[in-house]
Design an enzyme around this catalytic site. Structure first.
Site, mmCIF file in Angstrom:
data_model
loop_
_atom_site.group_PDB
_atom_site.id
_atom_site.type_symbol
_atom_site.label_atom_id
_atom_site.label_comp_id
_atom_site.label_asym_id
_atom_site.label_seq_id
_atom_site.Cartn_x
_atom_site.Cartn_y
_atom_site.Cartn_z
ATOM 1 N N GLY A 12 0.796 -1.236 0.000
ATOM 2 C CA GLY A 12 0.000 0.000 0.000
ATOM 3 C C GLY A 12 0.822 1.276 0.000
ATOM 4 O O GLY A 12 0.302 2.331 0.351
ATOM 5 N N ASN A 14 1.883 2.955 -2.610
ATOM 6 C CA ASN A 14 1.291 3.884 -3.595
ATOM 7 C C ASN A 14 -0.015 4.470 -3.075
ATOM 8 O O ASN A 14 -0.295 5.653 -3.278
ATOM 9 C CB ASN A 14 1.065 3.185 -4.938
ATOM 10 C CG ASN A 14 2.314 3.148 -5.794
ATOM 11 O OD1 ASN A 14 2.669 4.128 -6.426
ATOM 12 N ND2 ASN A 14 3.001 2.007 -5.783
ATOM 13 N N ARG A 92 -5.471 -8.881 -8.536
ATOM 14 C CA ARG A 92 -6.624 -9.665 -8.949
ATOM 15 C C ARG A 92 -7.128 -9.103 -10.285
ATOM 16 O O ARG A 92 -7.117 -7.890 -10.477
ATOM 17 C CB ARG A 92 -7.702 -9.473 -7.853
ATOM 18 C CG ARG A 92 -8.800 -10.436 -7.828
ATOM 19 C CD ARG A 92 -9.524 -10.311 -6.503
ATOM 20 N NE ARG A 92 -8.777 -10.894 -5.415
ATOM 21 C CZ ARG A 92 -8.688 -12.194 -5.192
ATOM 22 N NH1 ARG A 92 -9.318 -13.041 -5.952
ATOM 23 N NH2 ARG A 92 -7.978 -12.659 -4.180
ATOM 24 N N HIS A 110 1.447 -0.290 -13.303
ATOM 25 C CA HIS A 110 2.171 -1.562 -13.424
ATOM 26 C C HIS A 110 3.657 -1.256 -13.560
ATOM 27 O O HIS A 110 4.047 -0.429 -14.387
ATOM 28 C CB HIS A 110 1.662 -2.339 -14.646
ATOM 29 C CG HIS A 110 2.353 -3.655 -14.798
ATOM 30 N ND1 HIS A 110 2.059 -4.739 -13.995
ATOM 31 C CD2 HIS A 110 3.347 -4.047 -15.625
ATOM 32 C CE1 HIS A 110 2.846 -5.754 -14.340
ATOM 33 N NE2 HIS A 110 3.630 -5.362 -15.310
HETATM 34 C C1 GRF Z 1 3.486 -1.221 -7.511
HETATM 35 O O1 GRF Z 1 4.794 -1.404 -7.955
HETATM 36 C C2 GRF Z 1 2.527 -1.194 -8.667
HETATM 37 O O2 GRF Z 1 3.116 -0.801 -9.866
HETATM 38 C C3 GRF Z 1 2.083 -2.630 -8.776
HETATM 39 O O3 GRF Z 1 2.056 -3.116 -7.479
HETATM 40 C C4 GRF Z 1 2.995 -2.407 -6.692
HETATM 41 C C5 GRF Z 1 2.276 -1.984 -5.463
HETATM 42 O O4 GRF Z 1 3.150 -1.537 -4.484
HETATM 43 N N1 GRF Z 1 0.813 -2.753 -9.451
HETATM 44 P P1 GRF Z 1 2.608 -0.872 -3.142
HETATM 45 O O5 GRF Z 1 1.647 -1.883 -2.494
HETATM 46 O O6 GRF Z 1 1.891 0.377 -3.540
HETATM 47 O O7 GRF Z 1 3.805 -0.626 -2.305
#
Ligand code: GRF
Length: 188
Positions: A12, A14, A92, A110
């Site tokens: 989490g 991001n 998912r 991604h």
């Molecule tokens: C990120 O690198 C995003 O690109 C991918 O999953 C990761 C999530 O990381 N879809 P976080 O949970 O936000 O640390």
């Protein structure tokens, strides 16, 4: 104000970064209604609690079908008046129920330069490839895995002396700048 829900399954970071941008006034027209997670023990839940963001925990295994799981999410989304869904490490595939309700209003990030290295461990795939650059992509969500229309990409180097952890850190740091910037541009 445009109401967004953030979906996450893991760390989490991001999610936290987007909420901090909202709180600090960098995403002035955005309100994060809640964190939606499919994992009862995900680290993102703890981050949400510290940030005072409500959490919906719904685990697909507790539902009879993917459709009934997504209908439950749609109920919460509708109750909260959510207009956009932002996926941030939601591990998912999104099903037809959510897609039909939020088509063109769902983003994902991604950690590769799509269409390269879709799916799991994209950073590891890039690290093992011998490529000298990688990066991250923000795209609209469709029914495929990391296949939706690309909105924006940002690139970084893969250095010869990098460990995989070095590269993960570089891509994450790039995402913390990329995702809020694209959210500001697209969600209006
Ligand atoms: C990120 O690198 C995003 O690109 C991918 O999953 C990761 C999530 O990381 N879809 P976080 O949970 O936000 O640390």
């Amino acid at each position: 104000m445009i109401k967004i829900a953030i979906f996450a399954s893991g760390s989490g970071s991001n999610f936290e970064n987007i909420v901090k941008h909202v709180k600090e006034g960098d995403l002035q027209n955005i309100e994060v209604t809640a964190l939606y997670t499919d994992k009862a023990n995900a680290q993102c839940i703890e981050r949400a609690r510290k940030l005072n963001i409500p959490v919906h925990i719904n685990q697909p295994k507790d539902f009879a079908s993917k459709s009934s799981y997504e209908q439950q999410l749609l109920k919460h989304l509708s109750d909260e008046g959510v207009q956009w869904i932002v996926l941030a490490g939601y591990m998912r595939l999104v099903g037809q129920d959510l897609l039909q309700a939020f088509e063109g209003r769902m983003l994902n990030i991604h950690p590769s330069l799509l269409p390269k290295y879709k799916g799991l461990d994209a950073i590891g795939q890039a690290f093992d490839s011998g490529d000298t650059v990688t990066g991250s992509t923000v795209h609209y969500v469709d029914s495929g895995m990391d296949t939706g229309e690309i909105i924006e990409q940002q690139q970084c180097d893969i250095r010869t002396d990098d460990t995989k952890e070095d590269l993960e850190e570089r891509v994450k740091n790039l995402e913390y700048e990329l995702y809020p910037r694209v959210i500001a541009k697209i969600i209006k």
